[in-house]
Design an enzyme around this catalytic site. Structure first.
Site, PDB file in Angstrom:
ATOM      1  N   LYS A 157     -19.779  -1.766 -27.448  1.00 12.14           N
ATOM      2  CA  LYS A 157     -20.528  -2.278 -26.421  1.00 12.14           C
ATOM      3  C   LYS A 157     -22.021  -2.630 -26.318  1.00 12.14           C
ATOM      4  CE  LYS A 157     -16.467  -1.242 -23.548  1.00 12.14           C
ATOM      5  NZ  LYS A 157     -15.615  -0.762 -24.597  1.00 12.14           N
ATOM      6  N   GLU A 241     -25.304   1.363 -18.045  1.00 10.80           N
ATOM      7  CA  GLU A 241     -25.664  -0.053 -17.351  1.00 10.80           C
ATOM      8  C   GLU A 241     -25.896   0.205 -15.571  1.00 10.80           C
ATOM      9  OE1 GLU A 241     -22.437  -2.649 -17.813  1.00 10.80           O
ATOM     10  OE2 GLU A 241     -22.905  -3.120 -19.946  1.00 10.80           O
ATOM     11  N   HIS A 276     -11.711   2.964 -13.099  1.00 14.52           N
ATOM     12  CA  HIS A 276     -12.072   1.878 -14.174  1.00 14.52           C
ATOM     13  C   HIS A 276     -10.849   1.445 -15.033  1.00 14.52           C
ATOM     14  CE1 HIS A 276     -15.952   2.843 -12.687  1.00 14.52           C
ATOM     15  NE2 HIS A 276     -15.780   4.174 -13.229  1.00 14.52           N
ATOM     16  N   GLU A 316     -15.029 -10.053 -21.276  1.00 15.32           N
ATOM     17  CA  GLU A 316     -14.875  -9.638 -20.150  1.00 15.32           C
ATOM     18  C   GLU A 316     -16.439  -9.984 -19.238  1.00 15.32           C
ATOM     19  OE1 GLU A 316     -12.966  -5.949 -19.347  1.00 15.32           O
ATOM     20  OE2 GLU A 316     -11.535  -6.311 -21.095  1.00 15.32           O
ATOM     21  N   GLU A 329     -18.562  -7.071 -22.101  1.00  8.71           N
ATOM     22  CA  GLU A 329     -17.879  -6.556 -23.541  1.00  8.71           C
ATOM     23  C   GLU A 329     -16.834  -7.859 -23.978  1.00  8.71           C
ATOM     24  OE1 GLU A 329     -15.454  -3.123 -23.332  1.00  8.71           O
ATOM     25  OE2 GLU A 329     -15.006  -3.550 -21.358  1.00  8.71           O
ATOM     26  N   ASN A 331     -13.341  -7.243 -25.752  1.00  6.95           N
ATOM     27  CA  ASN A 331     -12.161  -6.416 -26.514  1.00  6.95           C
ATOM     28  C   ASN A 331     -11.694  -7.043 -27.601  1.00  6.95           C
ATOM     29  OD1 ASN A 331     -12.262  -3.792 -24.576  1.00  6.95           O
ATOM     30  ND2 ASN A 331     -11.596  -5.211 -23.290  1.00  6.95           N
ATOM     31  N   GLU A 337      -2.853  -6.457 -20.284  1.00 15.75           N
ATOM     32  CA  GLU A 337      -2.502  -7.394 -19.336  1.00 15.75           C
ATOM     33  C   GLU A 337      -2.293  -8.982 -20.014  1.00 15.75           C
ATOM     34  OE1 GLU A 337      -6.937  -6.800 -19.118  1.00 15.75           O
ATOM     35  OE2 GLU A 337      -5.198  -5.882 -19.281  1.00 15.75           O
ATOM     36  N   ARG A 382       0.910  -2.303 -12.981  1.00 16.00           N
ATOM     37  CA  ARG A 382       1.210  -1.065 -13.850  1.00 16.00           C
ATOM     38  C   ARG A 382       1.831  -0.401 -12.979  1.00 16.00           C
ATOM     39  NH1 ARG A 382      -4.139  -1.271 -17.800  1.00 16.00           N
ATOM     40  NH2 ARG A 382      -4.509  -3.381 -17.805  1.00 16.00           N
ATOM     41  N   ARG A 588      28.185  25.393  21.646  1.00 14.43           N
ATOM     42  CA  ARG A 588      27.154  26.166  21.128  1.00 14.43           C
ATOM     43  C   ARG A 588      27.775  27.803  21.151  1.00 14.43           C
ATOM     44  NH1 ARG A 588      23.880  30.500  22.339  1.00 14.43           N
ATOM     45  NH2 ARG A 588      25.138  30.776  24.492  1.00 14.43           N
ATOM     46  N   ASP A 589      27.874  28.498  22.425  1.00 13.96           N
ATOM     47  CA  ASP A 589      28.341  30.070  22.560  1.00 13.96           C
ATOM     48  C   ASP A 589      29.764  30.173  21.754  1.00 13.96           C
ATOM     49  OD1 ASP A 589      27.887  32.518  22.860  1.00 13.96           O
ATOM     50  OD2 ASP A 589      28.141  32.193  25.164  1.00 13.96           O
ATOM     51  N   ALA A 590      30.662  29.118  21.946  1.00 11.41           N
ATOM     52  CA  ALA A 590      31.906  29.346  21.172  1.00 11.41           C
ATOM     53  C   ALA A 590      31.931  29.705  19.562  1.00 11.41           C
ATOM     54  CB  ALA A 590      32.863  28.148  21.542  1.00 11.41           C
ATOM     55  N   HIS A 591      31.203  28.731  19.015  1.00 10.11           N
ATOM     56  CA  HIS A 591      31.169  28.845  17.651  1.00 10.11           C
ATOM     57  C   HIS A 591      29.993  30.004  17.180  1.00 10.11           C
ATOM     58  CE1 HIS A 591      27.209  26.751  16.895  1.00 10.11           C
ATOM     59  NE2 HIS A 591      27.520  25.676  17.678  1.00 10.11           N
ATOM     60  N   GLN A 592      29.081  30.288  18.201  1.00  8.85           N
ATOM     61  CA  GLN A 592      28.381  31.282  17.822  1.00  8.85           C
ATOM     62  C   GLN A 592      28.969  32.697  17.727  1.00  8.85           C
ATOM     63  OE1 GLN A 592      24.577  31.325  20.079  1.00  8.85           O
ATOM     64  NE2 GLN A 592      24.521  33.563  20.081  1.00  8.85           N
ATOM     65  N   ARG A 661      15.492  31.666  26.466  1.00 12.88           N
ATOM     66  CA  ARG A 661      15.080  32.822  26.640  1.00 12.88           C
ATOM     67  C   ARG A 661      13.723  33.203  27.493  1.00 12.88           C
ATOM     68  NH1 ARG A 661      16.617  33.280  20.324  1.00 12.88           N
ATOM     69  NH2 ARG A 661      18.695  33.479  20.625  1.00 12.88           N
ATOM     70  N   ASP A 695      16.245  36.278  30.771  1.00  8.25           N
ATOM     71  CA  ASP A 695      15.472  37.185  30.098  1.00  8.25           C
ATOM     72  C   ASP A 695      16.333  38.420  29.614  1.00  8.25           C
ATOM     73  OD1 ASP A 695      12.854  38.497  29.069  1.00  8.25           O
ATOM     74  OD2 ASP A 695      13.757  40.025  30.450  1.00  8.25           O
ATOM     75  N   LYS A 758      25.193  35.735  33.897  1.00  6.82           N
ATOM     76  CA  LYS A 758      25.824  35.578  32.470  1.00  6.82           C
ATOM     77  C   LYS A 758      26.160  37.007  32.182  1.00  6.82           C
ATOM     78  CE  LYS A 758      23.536  34.590  27.731  1.00  6.82           C
ATOM     79  NZ  LYS A 758      24.714  34.055  27.471  1.00  6.82           N
ATOM     80  N   HIS A 788      29.260  32.847  33.711  1.00  8.05           N
ATOM     81  CA  HIS A 788      29.626  32.943  32.212  1.00  8.05           C
ATOM     82  C   HIS A 788      30.197  34.419  31.797  1.00  8.05           C
ATOM     83  CE1 HIS A 788      28.630  32.081  27.767  1.00  8.05           C
ATOM     84  NE2 HIS A 788      28.495  33.153  27.956  1.00  8.05           N
ATOM     85  N   HIS A 790      32.638  36.494  28.211  1.00 10.44           N
ATOM     86  CA  HIS A 790      33.215  36.324  27.104  1.00 10.44           C
ATOM     87  C   HIS A 790      34.409  37.179  27.235  1.00 10.44           C
ATOM     88  CE1 HIS A 790      29.953  35.070  24.297  1.00 10.44           C
ATOM     89  NE2 HIS A 790      29.344  35.333  25.439  1.00 10.44           N
ATOM     90  N   THR A 923      20.460  38.926  23.257  1.00 12.46           N
ATOM     91  CA  THR A 923      19.457  38.426  22.517  1.00 12.46           C
ATOM     92  C   THR A 923      18.158  38.082  23.046  1.00 12.46           C
ATOM     93  OG1 THR A 923      21.051  37.507  21.040  1.00 12.46           O
ATOM     94  CG2 THR A 923      18.673  37.065  20.560  1.00 12.46           C
TER      95      THR A 923
END
Length: 1194
Positions: A157, A241, A276, A316, A329, A331, A337, A382, A588-592, A661, A695, A758, A788, A790, A923
């Site tokens: 160059k 430059e 660049h 260029e 320059e 090339n 390109e 690109r 919730r509580d049933a499947h827990q 809680r 609580d 509860k 509530h 069990h 809990t």
């Protein structure tokens, strides 16, 4: 023709002699030549390059009926360019990956040994090396490019600048020649100042180039530029430059023959650059004044003619903001390109290169300036394997999925663009060049966007998300970019990443296929392999007609009162209801209690719309809070907030309730007060209606915070008194009727809307329910009461009926197939019994039965989580274990190897409770007692031994924290001196634990989480992190690896797929994946990995899975820690230089080593001052991002 046009090695081209003797008559070569209609002697061409440019040349050479030869390094032995050539030979044996392609003598040796007539250098590597071109011609082989003398004059160059100055072409001010050291540049910098740009004299593509704006950066930048230039081009010469601010980069495509005929193929705008290196190019340039365009084209021709240019090249220029142009320059090679020039002119530049190198003139090729016309516009992007989110760090790895674009006006030039390709750090990060053409710039831009959208590249990161941002930026849309546009436009980095859902899903399914389910608590396979059938519901208007239409959710229900009139009106309406309402705990509580909280969101939402009709008169659906919050993230890999939002959307009419809680929110510890207020606010925003606040110790101070937070969030406040003991027993001395009356009075004084009782363990017997509820009803006639319990002892249905008869407004039940045992009493039995007492629930028996058909299937599906509790257990009256904990504790005991000692654990639970002071157990307080009991069982300790040796034993952390007071104050206080012996010198908390905690900075937390996990982090995510920091982080890491699996049917989520099994998974509306497991490969030698092959919508894909059962020992590098002195690699790459030694003193900012990736070098600097303790890398090491490089003591 003159002899200069025909080096000795190709003289036979013009004598009619084949270059390869003995070639069979009937082969693909001869057939191609015959079909071409000519018998040209252009026979064999070698491309001294790799990747896409090698393939590009091969394709044109095949069109010219030539035989092609590829060269490849050891690292490129699997690359596509090797497969595209007719012959391929390894080059540079024993050399580094880049040096192999710079091995000039070895390349020429291969060419001579295999009868090569021509060598095309491509771009990069040796393409601008005059010495190589000279050696090629001296060997009698045609060099496809300019003469060595021209390359020498223009490839350097600094020499090119001299030529331009002689021709009167303007140039950017710069050093008069090469600069040997940074000291030599001082005079130039004194005259012109900063900024300056350092450029490799022999290079291109942005390598060996650095912009310097300050004197303090100059030395390091100079050294890096020299090193990169030497590595990439074999020559470290640089020049300097003056750096122009915001110029445009315009280049002219040139063609010239050996007779001096020279033409241009118009210009390209290459202003969009990074480091660049060009990223997007446009042809022709937009908004370029015609006089400037013509001046540039004219100067380009002048320069080429002045040096006797031959073949293709590119002149260029920079154009400043005043419209002035400067030559920078030429090339002397083909450019990356060049494709867009071909698109707007219709010419094959590579074909012209080859034919000119063989001696053809431009007139013979029909090429004159008048004949060259342009049509429309073309754009090239690109696509690189770089991550724009991390400053374009190169990414490496195997391409797992590669689906490319196509269609009208789309051209692709690629090499490694295929599934299975291995992207290494050794070479340029270019993956594919996408070129599009259109009648206008805007048509081409939109076509490029369409093409990029069509790409699916998985396994490595690409810059496609960045290209989307760039192409849609207003500046680019207007066609007015400049060379630092990317650096000057930070909004380009607000990226929208592809979700990569299919490949992440395959990674999960592949892991399932190899290793089986990793969900904790799962025992065996899911019990149902077929899709669950959604039952039909009876039409209320026409029972004998068509089934009820549940395509839309029901809109009528108790929630309308909350929305329209508020919590107080809702409470009054509940109290005025003549019957007894129910709350369904199935969600919730049933499947827990029964399934260890493992029920997934998908199995709730699948029946949600039907439930909105069937239970329209329900007081609420308990669906959130409690253990579901952390289990969703921890074990089910789901977002608990998304669960709440999904249910809310599908069930708009029934109030949604969560168990909260108190001062602990949905966590197991204490938090600053603003965390609880924030949680409550987010919960209401996401669809929650009723906060059932409790609580775990019935500690009123904790309750007050939870009540106030729920109230201020706008929710219905249902304050809970946790039940323990037996109010109907004359022997009860602690949890008496008076105790509960006094506690309820405190709750009522806080302005609650509903009172909840509860009974978490199922201790509430019918007579006790009658006494407690009846007394409270008499004292608080206008207060809704919700009970509530069990069914652990098998008595809860009777207790609920007694509570309703005594004045309870709401009782809890679960759908029949999810009821009983440690869950709640059955909905069908309780509602039918209430109907006969005049306290009807408003729930139809037929609807309960229809729902039950669905949940019966779900229970079978989740049988792998059953706790094997097969009968009622009245021993609960002795141990008082909550229903949910009863199931979970059995799981924990089995995991700890204590499953055979379940009876002993229950006994120890009684003793542990007594040691804690006979506390309320729910809990997280119940967890304290459970941990205590398991610890006592493991260590074979009696109650007496614990008391005797308390000051010597190491207790579980949950027990210690309880006695410190981190859960609050238990009824009657802590037992002494046991408390003092257990906590010893640890701090005591004698009030509400969160009262003295500093408020959280949610904005800061959100910023930190976004920096760590991405911009998708929401305010709700921040709340999840506050409640469960570690769980949330692990959940985010899971999502990054596998994506969201909430859409995956449970039978696939939990079940190991079989080879040949077909799975249909809908990832969103209108997008369904049909997946078939094809094969599971063997363990890869030397690695604990297997390749798993799937077919996805007919496309074969593979994923690599770690085989966790494999005995292969894997070696991994040490990772950097969060300590500032632990210096990790900022990117993956190869260590090319180590700058420090152990024991050396070092200052902050000093380089410790240099990494190279994709031929880009980056210095790793010390983040702190100190002395070097360890250096764990050495030159040549391949390391990954985050690997430890150096450890500094600071």
């Amino acid at each position: 023709m003159s002899q200069s046009l025909h080096p000795p090695r190709i003289a036979h081209i013009f004598q009619g002699t084949p270059s390869v003797p003995g070639t069979p008559v009937h082969n693909i070569q001869t057939m191609r030549r015959k079909a071409a209609g000519h018998s040209s002697h252009l026979t064999k061409i070698l491309v001294a390059n790799r990747g896409e440019i090698a393939i590009r040349v091969f394709r044109t050479a095949h069109e010219l009926v030539m035989h092609t030869v590829a060269i490849y390094s050891q690292e490129d032995r699997m690359s596509a360019h090797r497969q595209k050539a007719d012959e391929a030979y390894r080059v540079g044996e024993g050399l580094t990956p880049v040096a192999a392609y710079l091995a000039q003598d070895d390349i020429i040796r291969i060419a001579l040994e295999h009868g090569v007539d021509m060598i095309h250098p491509g771009y990069g590597f040796l393409s601008e090396n005059a010495g190589f071109a000279r050696k090629v011609e001296q060997a009698g082989i045609a060099f496809v490019g300019p003469s060595p003398e021209v390359i020498d004059a223009l490839g350097d160059k600094t020499k090119a600048r001299d030529v331009a100055i002689k021709c009167g072409v303007p140039v950017v001010p710069g050093t008069p020649g090469p600069v040997a050291s940074y000291e030599d540049a001082s005079s130039f910098i004194q005259e012109y100042g900063f900024p300056v740009i350092i450029k490799a004299a022999m290079g291109g593509g942005g390598r060996g180039m650095r912009v310097v704006r300050e004197q303090s950066d100059f030395k390091t930048s100079f050294e890096r530029a020299v090193s990169e230039a030497k590595s990439a081009f074999g020559d470290g010469t640089v020049f300097i430059e003056r750096f122009l601010e915001r110029p445009r980069h315009i280049e002219v495509q040139l063609l010239a023959d050996a007779l001096g005929n020279t033409i241009h193929l118009f210009e390209r705008d290459c202003s969009v650059q990074r480091r660049h290196q060009k990223v997007v190019e446009v042809a022709p340039a937009t908004h370029l004044p015609e006089e400037v365009r013509q001046a540039i084209l004219s100067d380009a021709i002048t320069l080429a003619k002045s040096v006797g240019y031959r073949n293709a090249g590119t002149a260029e220029f920079l154009v400043d903001q005043m419209g002035r142009h400067y030559f920078i320059e030429i090339n002397p090679r083909i450019q990356v390109e060049h494709t867009i020039t071909e698109e707007i002119t219709g010419l094959d530049i590579v074909a012209a290169q080859i034919q000119i190198a063989a001696g053809a003139t431009l007139p013979q090729l029909g090429l004159s300036q008048e004949a060259i016309t342009k049509r429309g516009f073309a754009i090239q992007c690109r696509v690189t394997t770089e991550d724009p989110a991390t400053n374009f760090q190169p990414d490496t790895g195997k391409i797992e999925v590669y689906r490319s674009a196509g269609g009208n006006g789309v051209r692709l030039d690629a090499s490694s663009g295929f599934a299975g390709a291995q992207i290494t750090p050794h070479y340029d990060s270019l993956l594919v060049k996408v070129s599009v053409s259109g009648t206008t710039y805007e048509v081409a831009r939109r076509k490029m966007l369409r093409a990029l959208v069509e790409f699916r590249i998985r396994g490595v990161k690409t810059n496609i998300p960045f290209l989307f941002r760039l192409l849609t930026n207003d500046v680019f849309v207007g066609g007015k970019t400049w060379t630092t546009f990317i650096d000057d436009t930070p909004e380009l980095f607000k990226l929208v990443q592809s979700q990569n859902r299919a490949q992440k899903l395959l990674a999960y399914l592949g892991d399932m296929a190899v290793n089986g389910s990793s969900i904790k608590g799962q025992n065996g396979e899911p019990g149902l392999k077929e899709e669950i059938v959604i039952p039909a519901f009876q039409n209320r208007e026409d029972p004998d007609g068509p089934s009820l239409d549940t395509s839309q959710s029901c809109e009528v229900g108790w929630r309308n009162i909350i929305v329209e009139k508020g919590p107080e009106a809702f409470a009054r309406a509940v109290r005025e209801y003549p019957g007894c309402l129910i709350m369904d705990t199935t969600w919730r509580d049933a499947h827990q209690s029964l399934l260890a909280t493992r029920l997934r969101t998908v199995d709730i939402v699948n029946i949600a719309k039907q439930t909105s009709y069937a239970l329209a008169n329900a007081y609420s659906l308990e669906c959130w809070g409690g253990a579901t919050f952390d289990v969703a993230m921890r074990f089910l890999y789901e977002d608990p907030w998304e669960r709440l939002r999904a249910i809310r959307k599908l069930v708009p009419n029934i109030p949604l309730q969560a168990l909260v809680r108190g001062a602990n929110g949905v966590g197991y510890t204490s938090y600053p007060d603003n965390a609880i207020y924030d949680f409550s606010k987010r919960a209401v925003e996401n669809g929650l209606d009723i906060f059932r606040v409790f609580d775990s110790l019935n500690y009123i101070e904790n309750m007050k915070l939870g009540i106030d937070a729920a109230k201020k969030a706008g929710g219905v406040v249902e304050a809970v008194v946790c039940y323990s003991g037996d109010v109907a027993s004359k022997s009860e001395t602690k949890y008496t009727l008076q105790y509960y009356l006094d506690f309820v009075e405190q709750l009522v004084s806080e302005g609650i809307h509903v009172l909840g009782i509860k009974d978490m363990a199922g201790l509430l017997k019918p007579e006790a329910a009658k006494l407690l509820v009846g007394t409270l009803r008499e004292k608080y006639p206008s207060l809704p009461i919700h009970v509530h319990s069990h069914d652990t002892a098998g008595i809860s249905a009777a207790s609920m009926l007694a509570a309703a008869a005594a004045g309870a407004d709401v009782v809890d039940v679960a759908i029949d197939s999810m009821s009983g045992l440690t869950s709640q009493p059955p909905m069908g039995a309780v509602t039918m019994a209430l109907e006969q007492t005049g306290l009807g629930t408003g729930i139809r028996y037929a609807d309960i039965q229809a729902l039950n058909l669905y949940w019966t299937q779900v229970r079978v599906l989740y049988q792998c989580f059953e706790a094997n509790v097969r009968a009622s257990d009245s021993s609960v009256f002795a141990h008082e274990m909550p229903g949910g904990q009863y199931t979970n504790l059995m799981f924990q005991a089995q995991q700890l190897g204590l499953g055979t000692q379940w009876i002993e654990i229950k006994k120890k639970y009684i003793e542990a409770n007594e040691l804690c002071g006979n506390i309320i157990k729910v809990t997280p307080s119940s967890k304290v007692v459970g941990d205590f009991a398991q610890w006592m069982t493991q260590n074979k300790l009696s109650k007496a031994e614990v008391i005797e040796r308390a000051d010597q034993l190491d207790f579980p952390s949950s027990v210690v924290e309880f006695f410190q007071g981190y859960l609050g104050q238990p009824v009657g206080g802590f037992p002494e001196p046991l408390r003092s012996k257990i906590i010893r010198d640890k701090p005591r908390v004698d009030g509400r634990p969160g009262a003295t905690m500093e408020p959280l900075d949610f904005k800061q937390i959100k910023a930190e989480l976004r920096a760590k996990f991405g911009k998708h982090i929401t305010n709700a995510d921040v709340t999840s992190y506050v409640m469960y920091p570690k769980v949330f982080e692990e959940f985010q890491q899971f999502l990054e690896k596998y994506g969201s699996l909430s859409i995956v049917p449970t039978r696939y989520f939990l079940g190991r797929p079989n080879v040949g099994e077909e799975m249909t998974i809908s990832i969103e509306e209108g997008k369904t994946l049909i997946i078939r497991l094809m094969a599971i490969g063997p363990v890869v030698e030397g690695k604990a990995q297997r390749d798993v092959w799937f077919e996805v919508n007919g496309e074969v894909r593979a994923v690599s899975i770690e085989d966790k059962s494999s005995a292969v020992e894997t070696v991994s590098r040490e990772r950097a820690t969060t300590d500032p002195g632990s210096v990790g690699a900022p990117m993956s790459g190869v260590v090319v230089e180590v700058r420090v030694k152990e024991g050396q003193e070092i200052k902050k900012g000093d380089p410790v080593c240099v990494l190279s990736a994709m031929k880009m070098e980056s210095a790793v600097t010390a983040p702190v001052s100190g002395h070097v303790k360890r250096v764990v890398v050495q030159e040549g090491d391949s390391i990954n991002q985050g690997d430890l490089c150096v450890e500094i003591v600071h």
